[in-house]
Scaffold this motif. Structure first.
Motif, short mmCIF file in Angstrom:
data_model
loop_
_atom_site.label_atom_id
_atom_site.label_comp_id
_atom_site.label_asym_id
_atom_site.label_seq_id
_atom_site.Cartn_x
_atom_site.Cartn_y
_atom_site.Cartn_z
N MET A 74 -43.65 -92.53 18.60
CA MET A 74 -43.48 -91.25 17.90
C MET A 74 -44.82 -90.51 17.83
SD MET A 74 -40.77 -92.19 14.87
CE MET A 74 -40.30 -90.47 14.61
N LEU A 75 -45.35 -90.26 19.02
CA LEU A 75 -46.67 -89.64 19.15
C LEU A 75 -46.66 -88.83 20.45
CD1 LEU A 75 -49.53 -89.89 17.73
CD2 LEU A 75 -50.06 -91.59 19.48
N VAL A 99 -44.20 -84.14 18.05
CA VAL A 99 -43.70 -84.82 16.86
C VAL A 99 -44.51 -86.10 16.62
CG1 VAL A 99 -41.69 -86.01 15.90
CG2 VAL A 99 -41.37 -83.94 17.25
N TYR A 100 -45.01 -86.25 15.40
CA TYR A 100 -45.77 -87.43 15.00
C TYR A 100 -45.00 -88.14 13.90
CZ TYR A 100 -49.90 -85.04 17.07
OH TYR A 100 -50.79 -84.41 17.90
N GLY A 101 -44.66 -89.40 14.11
CA GLY A 101 -44.03 -90.19 13.06
C GLY A 101 -45.07 -91.07 12.41
N VAL A 113 -41.61 -93.30 5.32
CA VAL A 113 -41.96 -92.69 6.60
C VAL A 113 -42.07 -91.18 6.43
CG1 VAL A 113 -40.92 -94.47 8.08
CG2 VAL A 113 -39.51 -92.56 7.26
N ALA A 114 -42.75 -90.56 7.36
CA ALA A 114 -42.84 -89.09 7.35
C ALA A 114 -42.89 -88.58 8.79
CB ALA A 114 -44.08 -88.63 6.58
N LEU A 115 -42.50 -87.34 8.93
CA LEU A 115 -42.46 -86.70 10.24
C LEU A 115 -43.35 -85.45 10.19
CD1 LEU A 115 -40.84 -87.16 12.89
CD2 LEU A 115 -39.08 -85.63 11.95
#
Ligand SMILES: [Cu+2]
Length: 149
Positions: A74-75, A99-101, A113-115
């Protein structure tokens, strides 16, 4: 003599203009690491953040015992993984769109978690596929966040 002074004045004006543009466009978004928010325990204060390339993400250790690291897959390609250690504030300028998780290592199982979406979410499909591998609560939260995009 006169020409030299004139040139110095022009250079100075140009520098001011550039600085003005930079401070007007670059922003800082803050995510706090919290033990409790309303009824929820162990959360990031803002689970979904949307910023523009060149903006700064600030992750604040408001409560202790949390960290923030990139979730595998997620990067955006070419982006530096996020790694804010336990009990530290981190400031990261995100330049790669996508999108970065992020997750908290000890609390990902509880859904911490965050987005973070930087400009155009080019890697959206890959990130959503990677989110499927998270523990159930984190996976559910991520799918709720993706549905808001
Ligand atoms: Cu945590």
């Amino acid at each position: 003599m006169r020409a030299k002074r004139m040139r110095a004045a022009l250079l100075c004006a140009a520098a001011t203009a550039v600085a003005g543009v930079a401070s007007a466009s670059a922003e800082t978004a803050t995510i706090e690491m919290l033990n409790k928010k309303g009824d929820e325990r162990f959360v990031y204060s803002a689970p979904l953040v949307r910023i523009e390339p060149g903006d700064t993400l600030r992750i604040a250790a408001t409560d202790k015992g949390h960290n923030a690291v990139s979730i595998d897959g997620m990067l955006p390609s070419g982006a530096e993984p996020i790694n804010v250690p336990f009990n530290k504030d981190g400031e990261i300028t995100l330049t790669e769109p996508g999108v970065y998780g992020i997750k908290c290592t000890p609390h990902v199982g509880l859904g911490m978690v965050a987005l973070v979406v930087v400009g155009d979410p080019a890697n959206l499909d890959a990130a959503a596929a990677a989110a499927e591998k998270l523990p159930p609560k984190a996976k559910k939260r991520m799918s709720e966040l993706f549905s808001q995009l």
